[in-house]
Motif scaffolding. Structure first.
Motif, PDB file in Angstrom:
ATOM      1  N   PHE A  85      34.403  36.146  59.232  1.00 22.62           N
ATOM      2  CA  PHE A  85      33.115  35.454  59.068  1.00 22.62           C
ATOM      3  C   PHE A  85      32.393  35.938  57.824  1.00 22.62           C
ATOM      4  CE2 PHE A  85      32.280  34.221  63.784  1.00 22.62           C
ATOM      5  CZ  PHE A  85      33.161  33.170  63.655  1.00 22.62           C
ATOM      6  N   LEU A  86      32.440  37.233  57.561  1.00 20.08           N
ATOM      7  CA  LEU A  86      31.789  37.785  56.376  1.00 20.08           C
ATOM      8  C   LEU A  86      32.414  37.237  55.095  1.00 20.08           C
ATOM      9  CD1 LEU A  86      29.753  39.837  55.175  1.00 20.08           C
ATOM     10  CD2 LEU A  86      31.614  41.502  55.235  1.00 20.08           C
ATOM     11  N   CYS A  87      33.744  37.214  55.043  1.00 19.71           N
ATOM     12  CA  CYS A  87      34.428  36.682  53.849  1.00 19.71           C
ATOM     13  C   CYS A  87      34.098  35.209  53.641  1.00 19.71           C
ATOM     14  CB  CYS A  87      35.938  36.849  53.983  1.00 19.71           C
ATOM     15  SG  CYS A  87      36.498  38.517  53.715  1.00 19.71           S
ATOM     16  N   LEU A  88      34.111  34.429  54.710  1.00 24.68           N
ATOM     17  CA  LEU A  88      33.807  33.007  54.580  1.00 24.68           C
ATOM     18  C   LEU A  88      32.363  32.782  54.163  1.00 24.68           C
ATOM     19  CD1 LEU A  88      35.772  31.578  57.636  1.00 24.68           C
ATOM     20  CD2 LEU A  88      36.413  31.516  55.210  1.00 24.68           C
ATOM     21  N   GLU A 142      31.261  30.890  50.715  1.00 20.27           N
ATOM     22  CA  GLU A 142      30.381  29.720  50.702  1.00 20.27           C
ATOM     23  C   GLU A 142      29.184  29.896  49.773  1.00 20.27           C
ATOM     24  OE1 GLU A 142      29.422  29.143  54.786  1.00 20.27           O
ATOM     25  OE2 GLU A 142      31.247  27.993  55.172  1.00 20.27           O
ATOM     26  N   ARG A 143      28.765  31.157  49.550  1.00 25.39           N
ATOM     27  CA  ARG A 143      27.613  31.406  48.690  1.00 25.39           C
ATOM     28  C   ARG A 143      27.961  31.418  47.210  1.00 25.39           C
ATOM     29  NH1 ARG A 143      25.380  35.730  52.636  1.00 25.39           N
ATOM     30  NH2 ARG A 143      27.140  36.832  51.773  1.00 25.39           N
ATOM     31  N   ALA A 201      34.667  33.873  34.758  1.00 24.78           N
ATOM     32  CA  ALA A 201      35.886  34.601  35.116  1.00 24.78           C
ATOM     33  C   ALA A 201      35.637  35.502  36.323  1.00 24.78           C
ATOM     34  CB  ALA A 201      36.378  35.430  33.934  1.00 24.78           C
ATOM     35  N   ALA A 202      34.479  36.119  36.369  1.00 24.05           N
ATOM     36  CA  ALA A 202      34.152  36.979  37.505  1.00 24.05           C
ATOM     37  C   ALA A 202      34.056  36.177  38.796  1.00 24.05           C
ATOM     38  CB  ALA A 202      32.841  37.716  37.244  1.00 24.05           C
ATOM     39  N   VAL A 203      33.478  34.997  38.726  1.00 28.71           N
ATOM     40  CA  VAL A 203      33.364  34.142  39.914  1.00 28.71           C
ATOM     41  C   VAL A 203      34.750  33.689  40.358  1.00 28.71           C
ATOM     42  CG1 VAL A 203      32.514  31.910  40.742  1.00 28.71           C
ATOM     43  CG2 VAL A 203      31.003  33.408  39.456  1.00 28.71           C
ATOM     44  N   ARG A 204      35.610  33.343  39.406  1.00 29.14           N
ATOM     45  CA  ARG A 204      36.971  32.924  39.759  1.00 29.14           C
ATOM     46  C   ARG A 204      37.742  34.069  40.406  1.00 29.14           C
ATOM     47  NH1 ARG A 204      36.388  30.197  34.948  1.00 29.14           N
ATOM     48  NH2 ARG A 204      37.498  31.765  33.751  1.00 29.14           N
ATOM     49  N   ARG A 205      37.572  35.283  39.868  1.00 31.04           N
ATOM     50  CA  ARG A 205      38.244  36.439  40.474  1.00 31.04           C
ATOM     51  C   ARG A 205      37.720  36.685  41.888  1.00 31.04           C
ATOM     52  NH1 ARG A 205      37.811  38.572  35.395  1.00 31.04           N
ATOM     53  NH2 ARG A 205      35.902  39.689  35.910  1.00 31.04           N
ATOM     54  N   ARG A 206      36.412  36.624  42.046  1.00 27.95           N
ATOM     55  CA  ARG A 206      35.827  36.837  43.379  1.00 27.95           C
ATOM     56  C   ARG A 206      36.300  35.763  44.345  1.00 27.95           C
ATOM     57  NH1 ARG A 206      29.899  38.259  43.385  1.00 27.95           N
ATOM     58  NH2 ARG A 206      30.777  40.337  43.269  1.00 27.95           N
ATOM     59  N   LYS A 247      39.524  34.372  48.980  1.00 28.00           N
ATOM     60  CA  LYS A 247      40.537  33.514  49.596  1.00 28.00           C
ATOM     61  C   LYS A 247      41.692  34.354  50.133  1.00 28.00           C
ATOM     62  CE  LYS A 247      41.924  30.024  47.082  1.00 28.00           C
ATOM     63  NZ  LYS A 247      42.131  28.946  46.091  1.00 28.00           N
ATOM     64  N   MET A 248      42.133  35.347  49.356  1.00 25.25           N
ATOM     65  CA  MET A 248      43.215  36.214  49.824  1.00 25.25           C
ATOM     66  C   MET A 248      42.801  36.991  51.073  1.00 25.25           C
ATOM     67  SD  MET A 248      45.207  37.734  46.514  1.00 25.25           S
ATOM     68  CE  MET A 248      43.832  38.033  45.416  1.00 25.25           C
TER      69      MET A 248
END
Length: 176
Positions: free
Chosen positions: A65-68, A72-73, A90-95, A100-101
């Motif tokens: 739940f925390l990851c999701l 979402e934010r 790039a930082a947002v894409r990495r995060r 997702k992983m």
């Protein structure tokens, strides 16, 4: 006196029900999960393996739940990915990739834990194999859909917004 004005995107997000009470639903869900976990842990207090399973499932679900929620934010993905971009994009894409992983790993671990418990009570080896086969299929399909599969190019992610569904392109309607 300055008047705070919101962007059209923020106004649309609020009109579509965003930021209205998502945290309330999450809090109620976690309270219910905590109550059920406490009851199950009390019943399993004399069986260490059962207690470990209950606590693992609760911790895993909480982390999922925390990851999701964190995913979402994140801001929506950029239209074009530029090579060598070392800025915020790039930082947002990495995060986004890391979350997702983590979500895939946590959901797979939860599926495997439940499959382990269900397979243990199955009377026939064929039924055990079916349980493990379904669990493996879900895990592999999730991995494929999250990391390998690339959907058809969409002209704009804003067209995918459900509030703009009526205004979307015919090509998007065919995809959905």
């Amino acid at each position: 006196m300055a008047i705070a004005q919101s962007s059209p995107k923020e106004e649309q997000h609020q009109q579509c029900g965003g930021d209205g009470g998502g945290w309330v639903f999450q809090a109620i869900t976690m309270l219910a999960a905590t109550a059920v976990t406490a009851q199950a842990a009390y019943r399993a207090r004399r069986a260490p393996w059962d207690l470990a399973f209950v606590l693992f499932a609760y911790a895993d679900l909480g982390l999922l739940f925390l990851c999701l929620s964190m995913y979402e934010r994140l801001p929506p993905p950029l239209e074009e990915v530029q090579e060598g971009d070392s800025g915020d994009g790039a930082a947002v894409r990495r995060r986004r990739s890391w979350l997702k992983m983590a979500a895939w790993a946590l959901s797979t671990a939860l599926s495997v834990a439940f499959a382990w418990r269900v397979a243990a009570v199955m009377p026939a080896p064929a039924l055990k194999a079916a349980v493990w086969g379904m669990t493996s299929t879900v895990a592999v399909a999730g991995l494929y859909l999250l990391f390998v599969y690339r959907p058809v190019a969409i002209p704009s992610y804003s067209e995918m917004d459900t509030c703009k569904r009526k205004q979307s392109s015919p090509k998007l309607d065919q995809m959905i």
